[in-house]
Write a protein that holds these residues in place. Structure first.
Motif, PDB file in Angstrom:
ATOM      1  N   ALA A  91       0.840  -1.204   0.000  1.00  0.00           N
ATOM      2  CA  ALA A  91       0.000   0.000   0.000  1.00  0.00           C
ATOM      3  C   ALA A  91       0.874   1.252   0.000  1.00  0.00           C
ATOM      4  N   PHE A  92       1.946   1.224   0.780  1.00  0.00           N
ATOM      5  CA  PHE A  92       2.849   2.373   0.816  1.00  0.00           C
ATOM      6  C   PHE A  92       3.509   2.589  -0.545  1.00  0.00           C
ATOM      7  N   GLU A  93       3.930   1.512  -1.183  1.00  0.00           N
ATOM      8  CA  GLU A  93       4.544   1.608  -2.519  1.00  0.00           C
ATOM      9  C   GLU A  93       3.574   2.232  -3.519  1.00  0.00           C
ATOM     10  N   LYS A  94       2.303   1.861  -3.451  1.00  0.00           N
ATOM     11  CA  LYS A  94       1.300   2.438  -4.355  1.00  0.00           C
ATOM     12  C   LYS A  94       1.151   3.939  -4.109  1.00  0.00           C
ATOM     13  N   LEU A  95       1.183   4.335  -2.849  1.00  0.00           N
ATOM     14  CA  LEU A  95       1.076   5.756  -2.511  1.00  0.00           C
ATOM     15  C   LEU A  95       2.250   6.543  -3.078  1.00  0.00           C
ATOM     16  N   ILE A  96       3.446   6.019  -2.878  1.00  0.00           N
ATOM     17  CA  ILE A  96       4.641   6.708  -3.367  1.00  0.00           C
ATOM     18  C   ILE A  96       4.621   6.759  -4.895  1.00  0.00           C
ATOM     19  N   THR A  97       4.235   5.672  -5.515  1.00  0.00           N
ATOM     20  CA  THR A  97       4.156   5.638  -6.980  1.00  0.00           C
ATOM     21  C   THR A  97       3.159   6.679  -7.490  1.00  0.00           C
ATOM     22  N   ALA A  98       2.054   6.828  -6.805  1.00  0.00           N
ATOM     23  CA  ALA A  98       1.037   7.805  -7.209  1.00  0.00           C
ATOM     24  C   ALA A  98       1.543   9.240  -7.121  1.00  0.00           C
ATOM     25  N   HIS A  99       2.507   9.490  -6.241  1.00  0.00           N
ATOM     26  CA  HIS A  99       3.002  10.849  -6.021  1.00  0.00           C
ATOM     27  C   HIS A  99       4.425  11.053  -6.538  1.00  0.00           C
ATOM     28  N   GLN A 100       5.001  10.060  -7.196  1.00  0.00           N
ATOM     29  CA  GLN A 100       6.402  10.154  -7.590  1.00  0.00           C
ATOM     30  C   GLN A 100       6.677  11.292  -8.572  1.00  0.00           C
ATOM     31  N   GLU A 101       5.762  11.542  -9.486  1.00  0.00           N
ATOM     32  CA  GLU A 101       5.980  12.618 -10.450  1.00  0.00           C
ATOM     33  C   GLU A 101       6.000  13.981  -9.756  1.00  0.00           C
ATOM     34  N   THR A 102       5.072  14.198  -8.852  1.00  0.00           N
ATOM     35  CA  THR A 102       5.036  15.450  -8.092  1.00  0.00           C
ATOM     36  C   THR A 102       6.304  15.617  -7.269  1.00  0.00           C
ATOM     37  N   LEU A 103       6.730  14.551  -6.609  1.00  0.00           N
ATOM     38  CA  LEU A 103       7.957  14.603  -5.813  1.00  0.00           C
ATOM     39  C   LEU A 103       9.160  14.941  -6.688  1.00  0.00           C
ATOM     40  N   TYR A 104       9.264  14.279  -7.828  1.00  0.00           N
ATOM     41  CA  TYR A 104      10.396  14.500  -8.719  1.00  0.00           C
ATOM     42  C   TYR A 104      10.426  15.941  -9.229  1.00  0.00           C
ATOM     43  N   LYS A 105       9.280  16.424  -9.716  1.00  0.00           N
ATOM     44  CA  LYS A 105       9.222  17.779 -10.257  1.00  0.00           C
ATOM     45  C   LYS A 105       9.560  18.825  -9.196  1.00  0.00           C
ATOM     46  N   THR A 106       9.029  18.642  -8.012  1.00  0.00           N
ATOM     47  CA  THR A 106       9.306  19.588  -6.930  1.00  0.00           C
ATOM     48  C   THR A 106      10.784  19.588  -6.578  1.00  0.00           C
ATOM     49  N   ALA A 107      11.366  18.422  -6.434  1.00  0.00           N
ATOM     50  CA  ALA A 107      12.786  18.328  -6.091  1.00  0.00           C
ATOM     51  C   ALA A 107      13.657  18.911  -7.197  1.00  0.00           C
ATOM     52  N   TYR A 108      13.297  18.652  -8.444  1.00  0.00           N
ATOM     53  CA  TYR A 108      14.108  19.142  -9.560  1.00  0.00           C
ATOM     54  C   TYR A 108      14.091  20.661  -9.633  1.00  0.00           C
ATOM     55  N   LEU A 109      12.973  21.275  -9.272  1.00  0.00           N
ATOM     56  CA  LEU A 109      12.893  22.735  -9.273  1.00  0.00           C
ATOM     57  C   LEU A 109      13.923  23.347  -8.329  1.00  0.00           C
ATOM     58  N   TYR A 110      14.230  22.652  -7.272  1.00  0.00           N
ATOM     59  CA  TYR A 110      15.202  23.151  -6.304  1.00  0.00           C
ATOM     60  C   TYR A 110      16.624  22.712  -6.605  1.00  0.00           C
ATOM     61  N   LEU A 111      16.785  21.482  -7.025  1.00  0.00           N
ATOM     62  CA  LEU A 111      18.116  20.894  -7.110  1.00  0.00           C
ATOM     63  C   LEU A 111      18.750  20.989  -8.500  1.00  0.00           C
ATOM     64  N   HIS A 112      17.964  21.088  -9.543  1.00  0.00           N
ATOM     65  CA  HIS A 112      18.433  21.287 -10.916  1.00  0.00           C
ATOM     66  C   HIS A 112      19.367  20.187 -11.422  1.00  0.00           C
ATOM     67  N   HIS A 113      19.392  19.069 -10.791  1.00  0.00           N
ATOM     68  CA  HIS A 113      20.328  18.014 -11.165  1.00  0.00           C
ATOM     69  C   HIS A 113      19.638  16.672 -10.953  1.00  0.00           C
ATOM     70  N   LYS A 114      19.626  15.850 -11.991  1.00  0.00           N
ATOM     71  CA  LYS A 114      18.861  14.606 -11.968  1.00  0.00           C
ATOM     72  C   LYS A 114      19.246  13.698 -10.801  1.00  0.00           C
ATOM     73  N   GLU A 115      20.540  13.494 -10.594  1.00  0.00           N
ATOM     74  CA  GLU A 115      20.983  12.555  -9.549  1.00  0.00           C
ATOM     75  C   GLU A 115      20.608  13.054  -8.152  1.00  0.00           C
TER      76      GLU A 115
END
Length: 177
Positions: free
Chosen positions: A17-41
């Motif tokens: 269930a936790f994995e499904k939750l994270i998967t559902a929000h992974q795009e939002t998490l990635y986009k938000t982090a990328y806006l701050y960090l500017h680096h894929k890794e």
């Protein structure tokens, strides 16, 4: 409603269930982090660390309806702690994605530079409002600011971004002439 059931299961230790939750929000998490960090890794590291911290602390989530807000807050704290540790070191590798061909890279760079001139709290407000579609009350709750402060940040940021982008345009035209 389905998400609330998944959250309830995850709080009881259901890893699927936790994995499904994270998967559902992974795009939002990635986009938000990328806006701050500017680096894929770095972005992937922040998202992974966020998922780990959320997994360890899911039982502490009081209201399932605030799961996304809670998850974003963990992500932002992770990003800020990463940036503090890094001392804002500029990576040597290029910071563009191959899939961004359709984007006008010059406009993106201008916007990114303009955003970087803003105070960190104002940047956060802009990014949550425009890039994550958070409402003003959600931003207020997420950041601990009053709604009036959020509105003020948005107003000042729009004005500052407009001035900065106009300044960039003038400089570009001067260099062409």
């Amino acid at each position: 409603m389905k998400e609330e059931r998944l959250i309830t299961k995850a709080k009881k230790g259901n890893t699927a269930a936790f994995e499904k939750l994270i998967t559902a929000h992974q795009e939002t998490l990635y986009k938000t982090a990328y806006l701050y960090l500017h680096h894929k890794e770095d972005t992937l590291d922040a998202v992974q660390e966020t998922a780990y911290k959320a997994f360890l602390n899911i039982a502490q989530l009081k209201e399932p309806k605030y799961f996304k807000t809670w998850l974003i807050r963990i992500l932002l704290n992770t990003i800020f702690s990463m940036k503090k540790k890094q001392g804002d070191v500029i990576p040597f590798e290029p910071q563009h994605e191959a899939g961004a061909v359709n984007r006008n890279i010059e406009e993106y760079i201008d916007l990114r530079n303009a955003l970087d001139t803003l105070d960190e709290h104002v940047q956060l407000t802009i990014q949550l409002y425009y890039f994550q579609d958070f409402s003003i009350p959600m931003i207020a709750e997420q950041t601990g600011m009053a709604e009036g402060t959020v509105k003020t940040h948005l107003h000042r940021a729009r004005k500052a971004l407009k001035q900065e982008l106009e300044k960039e345009d003038k400089q570009t035209w001067k260099s062409i002439k």
